[in-house]
Structure formats: structure tokens, C-alpha cells
Enzyme design. Structure first.
Site, PDB file in Angstrom:
ATOM      1  CE  LYS A 109      -4.527   0.672   0.579  1.00 64.07           C
ATOM      2  NZ  LYS A 109      -5.502  -0.394   0.365  1.00 64.07           N
TER       3      LYS A 109
HETATM    4  N1  GLU Z   1      -7.370  -0.003  -2.603  1.00 64.72           N
HETATM    5  C1  GLU Z   1      -8.156  -1.171  -2.804  1.00 64.72           C
HETATM    6  C2  GLU Z   1      -8.111  -2.057  -1.569  1.00 64.72           C
HETATM    7  O1  GLU Z   1      -7.886  -1.589  -0.477  1.00 64.72           O
HETATM    8  C3  GLU Z   1      -7.811  -1.916  -4.104  1.00 64.72           C
HETATM    9  C4  GLU Z   1      -6.409  -2.418  -4.211  1.00 64.72           C
HETATM   10  C5  GLU Z   1      -6.057  -2.952  -5.584  1.00 64.72           C
HETATM   11  O2  GLU Z   1      -6.915  -3.019  -6.452  1.00 64.72           O
HETATM   12  O3  GLU Z   1      -4.893  -3.269  -5.765  1.00 64.72           O
HETATM   13  O4  GLU Z   1      -8.381  -3.221  -1.617  1.00 64.72           O
END
Ligand code: GLU
Length: 423
Positions: A109
Site C-alpha cells: 500500500k
Molecule cells: N485499494 C483497494 C483495496 O484496499 C484496491 C487495491 C487494488 O486493487 O490493488 O483493496
């Protein structure tokens, strides 16, 4: 809504959740030691020229928790509350999420600590491009693949794509489109990615309702956060005949016991930037929203919203976690004691990363799937993950969050045992 200046450590919450599951399933102590740490933590400070000519410094992060199941994967968040603690937690949750829904990704992230709401579109573009440049080869299509998260969208993903490709040798550019997912469809995105997280939330709610014998036609629900996840979940539940009776976001809270039209509210928010002042409802406040009697509450905003302080207020049958980490461990205990069911974040909101995986596959194979194909594949993944978590909760006689962790940890433990530790 509790927002920017919270002090509680979100990563500590992850530790507590992880330890509870690891104890219960008797996770191998060596693997436990490995998984309780992140792998790489990248922090970059970078300058951006603002519209008035001043240079401002920004701080961005990318935390890579684990890549045992596949390349690092996870969104990028733009928010004043982004810090290393939050990004660590969010990266770790991504590892569990991919493990639960059985896709070949690890967890990562990232984010930038700033308020995008006070920036112009051209400032946002320069911040995004400069951040992408600063990350350099710390991201890559077979290494670490960003996606949208809070306050980021398909347009921002297109800027990341363009910047990344522009810095690659010309002959490799076409083969690198899967460096980011959640792109606009024309730029290599997948149909159905925009609604995917909300769609996954609704698929899990459907499964839960079926098992509980609750007819969604006429069922009531409340929503916190009306961005991508909250608005899509609301619009898709409307199609079932469910009634949205209260909503809050960073601008305020609104309620109407006769029902709020989710499509109309989505259009209003697109124009005004928030739910405040919506003419089809009356103004209310945070506490009243949380205390509203309804069948389902969907937190779809930030972490640490359901806590020792707020969990006692809830009068719902189900909390369906569209957000990441909306319930802290003290909040969890209270909900469990009150008999409120929880569809935990790492299961409930996994639809986003699942369709990101489909987008990544389509890019790699130069394919373009129709919406029916994306939706039916998403449905299969969500429903089988739901069943795995439900069955594991029964097997261990535990709550669904702990069960979801166990599903992911079992898979990771197996792979670690097969592969061993280098050297
Ligand atoms: N931000 C989204 C999550 O927390 C999607 C992450 C992604 O598609 O890689 O799952």
C-alpha cells in the site's frame, strides 16, 4: 466522522487481529515472526511546483508487506492522515485479502500525506507524476502494482501509467501496461473495475442475507463515506429494493427514513463534493447516524470508526466493512458481544483487488473482457471466499474476522513450508 487527526495506531490493531488468529490456529512460530513484519518500507520526499510558482515538498510512502503469493499489490491513498503506521497496516491487510480470495498477489500500500481537495487538477497531476518518478523501480508490472484507494481514481492511475511508461525504454513500454490497475477503460482498464469494490460488498451482503433469511427488498441500511465504495454499494443495493436511510461523509450527515435515492445522491455529490445540503434528506449528526436502527451498516470511509466509544451505539444486524480497518479490536469485542454480524474488510471489500487482478491479466494477454464475464468471475471469487470464511469460523468456533485471517494464514503457511527459507 473521526478523521485526519486520529492518534491511535492502526498497525497495532493489525497486530492484535493477527495474534488472535495465529494463536488460535497455532501458526508456525517462524512463519509468524516473518509475517509480523513488513518487507520493504519506502519513504520519499519530493518537490512539486504549485500553481502559484512556489515549490512544495511532499512525503510519500510505499510499504511492501509480503510477496510470497505473488507480486506486491495495493492502492495509493491521498489524505492528510497518511503516515507510515497507516500504510503499514493497509499493506498488511492487502496480503491477507489476496490470500482469502485466492489471487496470486502479495500485499502493499502507498500514499501521500496531503489534502487533494485543496489542490487544482494540474497540481494533482504534477504531484502524482513526481511521486511515480520518485518511486522509480520500486513499482513494476511484475513487482509491485498500485491501484486506486481513498481520494485516488482512474485519472490518477492514467497519470501513473503514462509517467512510468515514459521512463521505460521504448521497446518495453507496451509490455508494461499492467504496472497499475484501476485505469480508465480506454487506457487499458477493465470494465467493472470502477464498481468492483462496491459490487463485492453487495455480493457478500447477498450471501449473508440469504443465510439469515433476510429479504433485501425493503431492508434498511446506513452508509459512512460516499466515495467510490459507499456510492457503488448504495446504488447496487438500491437495485435489490433496499432502503438507504442515513449517510455521512467528511462534509456532514444526512437522513431520511423514507429512503434516499442513491443515484440522485451520487449525482449531487459529484457536483458539490459531499452529502451536506442534499435536498432529499434532513441534516443529522455523526452520533445519530451511528445510532440509527437499520438492518445493515456499511462503513466505507476510514479506519477506527467503530470503537469502544461508538460500537455501543450501533443498532444493526450486520456491519459490512467496505472500508479497510473501520472496526478496532475493542469495537470488535463489543459488536461480537452484542451479536452483530461482521463481514470483515479483508473479505467484504476484496472485490476491488479481484477485478484489479482481472485487469492485470487482460493487460498481460492483450484481452478485453465484457462486463458479464468480469462480473461473473468476481461473483465466483467472492462467494467462494465467503464460504471459506464462514466454514472456518465454524471449524474454529470463532468470529469471522479471525476466521478470515486463518484462511489467509493457512495458505501462506503452506507456501512457506513448501518453499522453505533462503538460504
Ligand atoms: N485499494 C483497494 C483495496 O484496499 C484496491 C487495491 C487494488 O486493487 O490493488 O483493496
Amino acid at each position: 466522522m473521526r478523521d485526519a487527526h486520529r492518534k491511535t495506531s492502526v498497525y497495532e490493531n493489525v497486530g492484535k487481529q493477527f495474534n488472535k488468529a495465529a494463536d488460535l490456529m497455532r501458526l508456525d512460530p517462524h512463519i509468524r515472526r516473518i509475517l509480523s513484519k513488513t518487507t520493504n518500507e519506502i519513504s520519499v520526499n519530493f518537490p512539486v511546483k504549485m500553481d502559484d510558482g512556489r515549490i512544495k515538498m511532499f512525503t510519500g510512502y510505499r510499504v511492501q508487506h509480503n510477496d510470497t503469493l505473488g507480486p506486491y499489490k495495493g492502492g495509493l491513498r491521498y489524505h492528510p492522515a497518511v503516515d507510515i503506521d497507516e500504510v503499514r497496516a493497509l499493506a498488511t491487510w492487502m496480503t491477507w485479502k489476496s490470500g482469502i480470495v485466492d489471487i496470486p498477489f502479495g500485499g502493499a500500500k502507498g500514499g501521500i500525506q496531503f489534502d487533494p481537495c485543496v489542490c487544482s487538477s494540474s497540481e494533482l497531476e504534477r504531484i502524482t507524476r513526481r511521486f511515480t518518478f520518485a518511486l522509480g523501480c520500486n513499482i513494476g508490472p511484475e513487482y509491485d502494482i498500485p491501484a486506486p484507494d481513498v481520494n485516488t481514481n482512474a485519472q490518477i492511475m492514467a497519470w501513473i501509467l503514462d509517467t512510468y511508461l515514459s521512463t521505460q525504454p521504448p521497446h518495453t513500454r507496451q509490455a508494461n501496461r499492467h504496472v497499475v490497475t484501476g485505469k480508465p477503460v480506454e487506457a487499458g482498464g477493465s470494465l467493472g473495475r470502477d464498481k468492483a469494490t462496491g459490487q463485492g460488498v453487495v455480493f457478500t451482503i447477498e450471501e449473508w442475507a440469504k443465510e439469515k433469511g433476510l429479504n433485501l427488498d425493503g431492508a434498511t441500511y446506513t452508509v459512512q463515506g460516499f466515495g467510490n465504495v459507499g456510492s457503488w454499494a448504495s446504488r447496487l443495493l438500491k437495485a435489490h429494493g433496499a432502503k438507504l436511510i442515513a449517510v455521512e461523509d467528511a462534509t456532514g450527515a444526512i437522513a431520511n427514513e423514507k429512503g434516499i435515492d442513491a443515484d440522485d445522491l451520487t449525482n449531487y455529490v459529484a457536483k458539490t463534493g459531499g452529502v451536506k445540503g442534499y435536498p432529499g434528506a434532513k441534516e443529522t449528526d455523526h452520533k445519530t447516524l451511528l445510532s440509527t436502527k437499520a438492518d445493515i451498516f456499511i462503513p466505507a470511509a476510514l479506519e477506527n470508526q467503530i470503537t469502544a466509544e461508538t460500537a455501543p451505539l450501533l443498532q444493526v444486524r450486520l456491519v459490512a466493512e467496505g472500508a479497510n480497518g473501520p472496526t478496532d479490536p475493542a469495537g470488535d469485542d463489543i459488536l461480537n458481544k452484542k451479536g452483530i454480524d461482521i463481514l470483515p474488510d479483508i473479505l467484504c471489500n476484496a472485490g476491488g483487488v479481484i477485478v484489479s487482478y482481472f485487469e492485470w491479466l487482460q493487460n498481460k494477454r492483450s484481452e478485453f473482457w465484457d462486463l458479464g464475464e468480469v462480473d461473473s468471475k468476481l461473483y465466483k471469487k467472492m462467494v467462494s471466499a465467503y464460504a471459506r470464511v464462514r466454514d472456518t469460523a465454524k471449524e474454529f468456533n470463532t468470529d469471522w474476522r479471525t476466521a478470515a485471517y486463518i484462511v489467509a494464514l493457512r495458505r501462506l503457511e503452506k507456501v512457506y513450508k513448501e518453499r522453505g527459507i533462503f538460504p
